[in-house]
Design an enzyme around this catalytic site. Structure first.
Site, PDB file in Angstrom:
ATOM      1  N   HIS A 129      46.190  -7.718  69.634  1.00  0.00           N
ATOM      2  CA  HIS A 129      44.789  -7.373  69.384  1.00  0.00           C
ATOM      3  C   HIS A 129      44.051  -7.467  70.720  1.00  0.00           C
ATOM      4  CE1 HIS A 129      40.675  -8.075  67.819  1.00  0.00           C
ATOM      5  NE2 HIS A 129      41.095  -7.544  66.698  1.00  0.00           N
ATOM      6  N   ASP A 187      48.594 -16.342  68.270  1.00  0.00           N
ATOM      7  CA  ASP A 187      47.431 -15.789  67.578  1.00  0.00           C
ATOM      8  C   ASP A 187      47.819 -15.639  66.113  1.00  0.00           C
ATOM      9  OD1 ASP A 187      45.674 -14.101  66.295  1.00  0.00           O
ATOM     10  OD2 ASP A 187      45.628 -12.585  67.881  1.00  0.00           O
ATOM     11  N   GLN A 219      46.536 -13.005  61.614  1.00  0.00           N
ATOM     12  CA  GLN A 219      47.129 -12.262  60.487  1.00  0.00           C
ATOM     13  C   GLN A 219      48.289 -13.027  59.849  1.00  0.00           C
ATOM     14  OE1 GLN A 219      45.809  -9.614  59.271  1.00  0.00           O
ATOM     15  NE2 GLN A 219      44.418  -9.071  60.935  1.00  0.00           N
ATOM     16  N   LYS A 237      39.497 -14.511  57.589  1.00  0.00           N
ATOM     17  CA  LYS A 237      40.663 -13.772  57.087  1.00  0.00           C
ATOM     18  C   LYS A 237      41.470 -14.629  56.117  1.00  0.00           C
ATOM     19  CE  LYS A 237      41.053 -11.319  61.481  1.00  0.00           C
ATOM     20  NZ  LYS A 237      40.660  -9.910  61.378  1.00  0.00           N
ATOM     21  N   CYS A 278      41.586  -2.277  66.991  1.00  0.00           N
ATOM     22  CA  CYS A 278      41.441  -3.128  68.174  1.00  0.00           C
ATOM     23  C   CYS A 278      42.791  -3.395  68.822  1.00  0.00           C
ATOM     24  CB  CYS A 278      40.764  -4.459  67.843  1.00  0.00           C
ATOM     25  SG  CYS A 278      39.103  -4.270  67.246  1.00  0.00           S
TER      26      CYS A 278
HETATM   27  C1  LIG Z   1      45.878 -10.381  65.327  1.00  0.00           C
HETATM   28  C2  LIG Z   1      44.404 -10.571  65.486  1.00  0.00           C
HETATM   29  N1  LIG Z   1      43.946 -11.297  66.524  1.00  0.00           N
HETATM   30  C3  LIG Z   1      42.641 -11.523  66.703  1.00  0.00           C
HETATM   31  C4  LIG Z   1      41.695 -11.027  65.848  1.00  0.00           C
HETATM   32  C5  LIG Z   1      40.247 -11.300  66.119  1.00  0.00           C
HETATM   33  O1  LIG Z   1      39.716 -12.119  65.145  1.00  0.00           O
HETATM   34  P1  LIG Z   1      38.160 -12.438  65.085  1.00  0.00           P
HETATM   35  O2  LIG Z   1      37.459 -11.127  65.183  1.00  0.00           O
HETATM   36  O3  LIG Z   1      37.985 -13.104  63.768  1.00  0.00           O
HETATM   37  O4  LIG Z   1      37.851 -13.337  66.229  1.00  0.00           O
HETATM   38  C6  LIG Z   1      42.110 -10.276  64.753  1.00  0.00           C
HETATM   39  C7  LIG Z   1      41.135  -9.734  63.798  1.00  0.00           C
HETATM   40  O5  LIG Z   1      40.811  -8.589  63.712  1.00  0.00           O
HETATM   41  C8  LIG Z   1      43.492 -10.039  64.583  1.00  0.00           C
HETATM   42  O6  LIG Z   1      43.934  -9.310  63.556  1.00  0.00           O
END
Ligand SMILES: Cc1ncc(COP(=O)(O)O)c(C=O)c1O
Lengths: 408, 149
Positions: A125, A202, A205, A228, A366
Site C-alpha cells: 500500500h 503491515d 488486511q 478495518k 493505493c
Molecule cells: C495493506 C494496507 N496498508 C495500509 C493501509 C492504510 O490504512 P489506514 O488508511 O487506515 O491508515 C491500508 C488501508 O487501506 C491497507 O490496506
C-alpha cells in the site's frame, strides 16, 4: 465442505447492513476499505460519551478514573489480541498509516544512514512505500523492492539475494490489499533476522481475517487500523518490541508524553505514553476494545474457515464469467477478489454494481506499483468480511452479468 | 438515482468502443496531459492550430467509458472551431456536468448533451471532465500536467 458458520447471525449484529441502497438490499463488499461496525461497538461509544466522558491520566475525579480504566482496559484487550508480552508494547495510533510513519520517524531516522537499505515489496500500500521513500531521500538510504510473480506471490529467492549487512529494515504487508496474497511472514522474518534486520508487518488486511501472534512470529513491529477490524475510524495500533520502543525518541512532543518539564530539560514518559502525546482518541480506543471483544466472541477459528470457503466460492463463480480475469491468484489468499473485465473499465463496473446496491472498490487501491506490475490501470475489488454470504457473491455475479449486458 | 440507461446511453457506449480522433497528431502545435489520481485515468490531448482555428484535435490515453466517450465527443465538437468558440463549449459543458439545476445550453452542446446524466453521479463527474480540463490547458498553452484533484 460447509463450515456450519452462521453468517446470518453475525450479519444481524450490523445495523448498516440492514438497509436498501438504490432500491436494492445493500451488498457490502468493500471491507478492505473499511469494515462495518457491530451494534456492540456503536453502543460502547454511546455509553462512553453518555456516562463516562472525561480526560484520561489527568484527574483525580471519578469519571476520569473510569475513562482511564476503560482506555487502558482496551489496551490490554489489544495486547491479548496480538499476544504481545506487555501492555506497554501497544501504542495507540490513528491507524496503519500513522503507525508506519511513527516507525519511519522514530526508529528509521536514528538507525538508518547513507547507503543503508530498506526492503519493501512490489505489493505494498502507498502507506508502506512513501514514508520509506521520504526517509531514504532524507538519509541517502536505498529502497529495495522484492518483485512478485504473476500469481501475486513474492519471489523469495530475490528477497534472499537482496538481504545483506546494509539491510537495516524490512517492511512488508502481511496480506496484500490489492491481491489478497498472504505473505510467508514467518520465513520473511527469519531471513531478515539472520541478517540482523528488524521487520515491520503491515497487518491492515490481515487482522480482520487471521489470528496474529506477534511473539510466535517474532516480528519487531506490527501495525493495523481499527476501522478495518469493525472498530471506529481514527484508531489503530503500533506493536513494537519493548527494547526497540524504549530506545526510540518520541514523534510528537506535548502533554502526556513527559515525566517532567523544565526549560533546561524534559524527561520523557515511560512506554507506551512516550508515543501518545496529547489527549488521545479515548472513545475510539474504547470502541476498538469493544470491536476486539466482538471479533473474539465470534472467533477466528469459526469465521476463518468460513471466509476461506466464501473466497473459494467467489473465486469459482467469478472465474466462470467470460472475459473476467482475477488479479491475484495465489493459493494462499484471504478476503480479496480483485478482477478486471475485457474492454470494461473498473470505474464503469463500480457504477453499474452500485446501481444494483453492490458496494465494491474500483481503482488502484493505493497500490499503484501493483497495477504497474500487472500492466493494468485499475481493478474492481470485492473484499469480504465474516458477515458476507454466498448470497452476496451470487448478487455480485448477477451484477457483473448486468455490467457485461450494458456494454454488449 | 436515475436509471443507469440515462448514463450509459447507446451513443456514449458507441463512442467508448469506437472513440473518434483517438490517435496522435503529427507535429501538434500544442499538447497537454491530464491525470486523475483517484482512478489512474490518463489522457493526452493534441491540438493543431492555424491562427485561432483548431485545425485538428486528437487524444490518447486510458480511462473508463465515460472519460473516453467524453473525450471523443469533445474532439468532434471543437474540431474546426475558433478558440473562442471552443472556450464557449467548454463553459457550457462544465456547467452542464457540474450544475444539475441550470438549463443546459443545448445549441452550443449538441451531442454532448448525452453526458448530462453525469451530474447525478457525483463520483463520476471527474471522469467526464478530465479531457476538458486537459483541453483547456492545451488551448491556453499552460503545458503543465492537469490533475482532477
Ligand atoms: C495493506 C494496507 N496498508 C495500509 C493501509 C492504510 O490504512 P489506514 O488508511 O487506515 O491508515 C491500508 C488501508 O487501506 C491497507 O490496506
Amino acid at each position: 465442505m460447509p463450515t456450519g458458520f452462521d453468517a446470518e447471525k453475525v450479519r444481524a449484529d450490523f445495523p448498516v447492513l440492514q438497509q436498501f441502497v438504490n432500491g436494492k438490499p445493500l451488498v457490502y463488499l468493500d471491507n478492505g476499505a473499511t469494515s462495518q461496525k457491530p451494534q456492540a461497538v456503536i453502543d460502547e461509544i454511546v455509553r462512553y460519551y453518555t456516562t463516562e466522558n472525561a480526560n484520561v491520566h489527568r484527574g483525580v475525579h471519578t469519571l476520569s478514573q473510569q475513562a482511564t480504566d476503560d482506555y487502558e482496559g482496551a489496551r490490554a484487550k489489544l495486547r491479548r489480541l496480538l499476544n504481545a508480552a506487555d501492555d506497554q508494547e501497544i501504542i495507540y495510533t490513528r491507524g496503519t498509516t500513522e503507525g508506519i510513519n511513527l516507525v519511519a520517524h522514530s526508529y528509521g531516522r536514528p538507525n538508518i544512514g547513507p547507503g543503508d537499505e530498506i526492503i519493501i515489496s512490489n505489493m505494498e500500500h502507498h502507506s508502506n512505500i512513501v514514508p520509506w521513500q521520504m526517509l531514504c531521500e532524507e538519509k541517502g538510504a536505498v529502497l529495495r523492492v522484492i518483485p512478485i510473480d504473476d500469481t501475486g506471490e513474492l519471489l523469495m529467492d530475490e528477497y534472499e539475494a537482496m538481504l545483506n549487512p546494509r539491510t537495516k529494515l524490512v517492511s512488508i504487508t502481511h496480506v496484500s490489499n490489492a491481491l489478497g496474497t498472504i505473505q510467508p511472514v514467518e520465513q520473511i522474518i527469519e531471513m531478515a533476522h539472520a541478517h540482523g534486520a528488524p521487520v515491520l508487518l503491515d497487518g491492515a488486511q490481515a487482522v480482520p481475517h487471521l489470528p496474529v501472534d506477534v511473539r510466535q512470529l517474532d516480528c519487531d513491529f506490527y501495525v493495523f487500523s481499527g476501522h478495518k477490524l469493525f472498530g471506529p475510524t481514527g484508531t489503530g495500533v503500533l506493536y513494537g518490541k519493548a527494547e526497540l520502543l524504549d530506545a526510540m525518541p518520541p514523534m510528537y512532543g506535548g502533554g502526556e508524553m513527559i515525566k517532567s518539564v523544565t526549560f533546561e530539560k524534559t524527561i520523557y514518559n515511560d512506554l507506551p505514553y512516550k508515543f501518545e502525546a496529547g489527549t488521545p482518541n479515548i472513545a475510539g480506543a474504547i470502541g476498538l476494545g469493544a470491536a476486539v471483544d466482538y471479533v473474539q466472541s465470534v472467533g477466528y477459528q469459526a469465521f476463518g474457515p468460513y471466509e476461506d470457503e466464501l473466497l473459494e466460492y467467489g473465486t469459482k463463480a467469478l472465474s466462470s464469467i467470460g472475459g473476467l480475469r482475477i488479479i491475484g491468484t495465489s493459493p494462499r489468499k484471504t478476503g480479496i477478489l480483485s478482477f478486471v473485465i475485457d474492454n470494461i473499465h473498473p470505474h464503469d463496473i463500480g457504477t453499474i454494481l452500485d446501481a444494483e446496491g453492490i458496494a465494491v472498490r474500483t481503482g488502484h487501491h493505493c497500490a499503484q506499483p501493483v497495477m504497474q506490475r500487472f500492466q493494468i490501470p485499475a481493478t474492481a475489488r470485492a473484499s469480504l468480511a465474516m458477515y458476507n454470504t454466498k448470497a452476496d457473491i451470487d448478487a455480485l455475479v448477477r451484477g457483473i452479468d448486468r455490467v457485461i449486458e450494458v456494454f454488449s | 438515482m436515475p436509471g443507469l440507461s440515462d448514463l450509459y446511453q447507446e451513443i456514449l457506449l458507441e463512442h467508448n468502443s469506437k472513440p473518434r480522433n483517438f490517435r496522435r497528431v503529427e507535429n501538434p502545435s500544442r499538447t497537454a496531459e491530464g491525470y486523475n489520481p483517484l482512478c489512474g485515468d490518463q489522457i493526452t490531448v493534441y491540438l493543431k492550430m492555424s491562427g485561432d482555428i483548431i485545425d485538428d484535435v486528437a487524444f490518447q490515453g486510458v480511462g473508463c467509458a465515460i472519460s473516453r466517450a467524453s473525450a471523443s465527443m469533445m474532439t468532434q465538437s471543437i474540431k474546426g472551431k475558433k478558440l473562442s468558440e471552443a472556450n464557449q463549449i467548454f463553459d457550457a459543458f462544465h456547467l452542464m456536468v457540474t450544475d444539475p439545476i441550470s438549463e443546459p445550453d443545448y445549441d452550443t452542446l449538441g451531442d454532448l448533451e448525452t453526458l448530462s446524466g453525469i451530474n447525478e453521479y457525483p463520483t463520476r463527474i471527474k471522469c467526464a471532465i478530465l479531457a476538458w480540463h486537459t483541453l483547456r490547458s492545451a488551448l491556453n498553452d499552460q503545458g503543465k500536467k492537469v490533475t482532477t484533484e
